[in-house]
Design a protein around this motif. Sequence first.
Motif, PDB file in Angstrom:
ATOM      1  N   ALA A 251     -27.359 113.034  39.867  1.00 40.39           N
ATOM      2  CA  ALA A 251     -26.282 112.123  39.501  1.00 40.39           C
ATOM      3  C   ALA A 251     -25.463 111.809  40.743  1.00 40.39           C
ATOM      4  N   VAL A 252     -25.036 110.556  40.869  1.00 39.35           N
ATOM      5  CA  VAL A 252     -24.189 110.168  41.992  1.00 39.35           C
ATOM      6  C   VAL A 252     -23.009 109.360  41.472  1.00 39.35           C
ATOM      7  N   VAL A 253     -21.920 109.393  42.230  1.00 40.06           N
ATOM      8  CA  VAL A 253     -20.760 108.552  41.969  1.00 40.06           C
ATOM      9  C   VAL A 253     -20.891 107.324  42.857  1.00 40.06           C
ATOM     10  N   LEU A 254     -20.743 106.143  42.252  1.00 40.39           N
ATOM     11  CA  LEU A 254     -20.982 104.874  42.933  1.00 40.39           C
ATOM     12  C   LEU A 254     -19.682 104.084  42.981  1.00 40.39           C
ATOM     13  N   MET A 255     -19.303 103.643  44.195  1.00 36.56           N
ATOM     14  CA  MET A 255     -18.033 102.947  44.374  1.00 36.56           C
ATOM     15  C   MET A 255     -18.254 101.711  45.226  1.00 36.56           C
ATOM     16  N   GLY A 256     -17.649 100.582  44.808  1.00 38.06           N
ATOM     17  CA  GLY A 256     -17.764  99.374  45.607  1.00 38.06           C
ATOM     18  C   GLY A 256     -17.640  98.124  44.773  1.00 38.06           C
ATOM     19  N   ALA A 257     -17.971  96.981  45.396  1.00 40.99           N
ATOM     20  CA  ALA A 257     -17.898  95.685  44.727  1.00 40.99           C
ATOM     21  C   ALA A 257     -18.914  95.612  43.589  1.00 40.99           C
ATOM     22  N   GLU A 258     -18.571  94.891  42.533  1.00 41.46           N
ATOM     23  CA  GLU A 258     -19.377  94.843  41.317  1.00 41.46           C
ATOM     24  C   GLU A 258     -20.814  94.392  41.586  1.00 41.46           C
ATOM     25  N   ALA A 259     -20.985  93.293  42.331  1.00 44.70           N
ATOM     26  CA  ALA A 259     -22.332  92.751  42.550  1.00 44.70           C
ATOM     27  C   ALA A 259     -23.221  93.750  43.274  1.00 44.70           C
ATOM     28  N   LEU A 260     -22.651  94.434  44.251  1.00 42.23           N
ATOM     29  CA  LEU A 260     -23.443  95.366  45.041  1.00 42.23           C
ATOM     30  C   LEU A 260     -23.708  96.660  44.284  1.00 42.23           C
ATOM     31  N   THR A 261     -22.723  97.178  43.579  1.00 40.05           N
ATOM     32  CA  THR A 261     -22.937  98.412  42.839  1.00 40.05           C
ATOM     33  C   THR A 261     -23.933  98.209  41.699  1.00 40.05           C
ATOM     34  N   THR A 262     -24.000  96.985  41.144  1.00 42.29           N
ATOM     35  CA  THR A 262     -24.999  96.696  40.114  1.00 42.29           C
ATOM     36  C   THR A 262     -26.405  96.863  40.690  1.00 42.29           C
ATOM     37  N   ARG A 263     -26.599  96.390  41.907  1.00 40.00           N
ATOM     38  CA  ARG A 263     -27.917  96.531  42.540  1.00 40.00           C
ATOM     39  C   ARG A 263     -28.239  97.998  42.804  1.00 40.00           C
ATOM     40  N   TYR A 264     -27.273  98.728  43.323  1.00 36.94           N
ATOM     41  CA  TYR A 264     -27.518 100.142  43.595  1.00 36.94           C
ATOM     42  C   TYR A 264     -27.796 100.907  42.312  1.00 36.94           C
ATOM     43  N   GLU A 265     -27.095 100.571  41.251  1.00 40.18           N
ATOM     44  CA  GLU A 265     -27.332 101.269  39.988  1.00 40.18           C
ATOM     45  C   GLU A 265     -28.762 101.040  39.514  1.00 40.18           C
ATOM     46  N   GLN A 266     -29.261  99.802  39.637  1.00 42.92           N
ATOM     47  CA  GLN A 266     -30.639  99.532  39.241  1.00 42.92           C
ATOM     48  C   GLN A 266     -31.617 100.288  40.133  1.00 42.92           C
ATOM     49  N   ALA A 267     -31.362 100.259  41.455  1.00 51.70           N
ATOM     50  CA  ALA A 267     -32.263 100.945  42.380  1.00 51.70           C
ATOM     51  C   ALA A 267     -32.283 102.450  42.115  1.00 51.70           C
ATOM     52  N   LEU A 268     -31.125 103.031  41.860  1.00 53.07           N
ATOM     53  CA  LEU A 268     -31.064 104.463  41.569  1.00 53.07           C
ATOM     54  C   LEU A 268     -31.758 104.796  40.255  1.00 53.07           C
TER      55      LEU A 268
END
Length: 303
Positions: A251-268
């Motif tokens: 599990a990770v905590v993800l912080m940042g702009a909405e558009a970019l964090t959406t991509r990271y969430e999918q990649a993770l």
Amino acid sequence: MNGRRLLAVDWGTSSLRGALVAPDGQVLAERALARGILSVAAGEFPAVFENAFGDWMTAGTLCLISGMAGSQQGWREAPYCACPAGFSDIAARLEWLEPGRIAIVPGLSISTDGVPDVMRGEETQIVGALLLLGLADARLVLPGTHSKWVTVAGGRITDFSTWMTGEFYALLRQHSILARTLPAEEPPADMAAFGQGVACALAGPGLLHTAFSTRTLSLFQRMAPEALPSYLSGLVIGEELKGQNLQRGDAVVLMGAEALTTRYEQALAQLGVTVRRVGASATWRGLRAIADTLPTPPSCMNP
């Protein structure tokens, strides 16, 4: 708790944000201006600050500034605080511009195998995120031009690393042979193409090889031109994730702009890693926590 009203400022490279925060942590007002440090000439920082927030700096108000205002190109350099560090360590290293009234929060430094790494501003976001989520141990990622991966143990930042993912995307997007294939304007995100790029990066030998597939997929008309930027984004983000030694179920905590964090969430998610998101309010919470470690001057005490 420090009983003073706080002006919390996040002064970055390209933007200037501020929030007026009550002693109980409530955000009373916010402002954002396009006056990042790169737009401020040497010697002009006090004037820009006064124009932006002078009306909020009433008697008794404390101001803490995080971010690049403490860099060599900023208002005044605030020496880095060495890791491991918790927010009390950070608070003890404030660089006071006006003693007891205005201070810059120091960034953090670390040395890994003799090579230094640094952050400025993210340390405040991390403090805020831990408090908002009630965590003392966490793995965090702060995506951006220079992404940060951070390990926190016992409420202290024990390790971090910087990844130039966003900058490499921009370089490949604008200044490589791939730029001739990609559309000039950034099209809407294609999350299927993005996921394909992530999968290619995770399975491939490295970005120096996989990046060229952006060109060949176009050359053989196997991907529409408007999908290629999302695919390339998936390649560079996937390459970043490949270097994190993540395991399914982490599990990770993800912080940042909405558009970019959406991509990271999918990649993770493609790695089987779960995500907890934290928004921009983490900066204000972190600065409030640092302020609360400071003594309240007698003149600011309630009668």
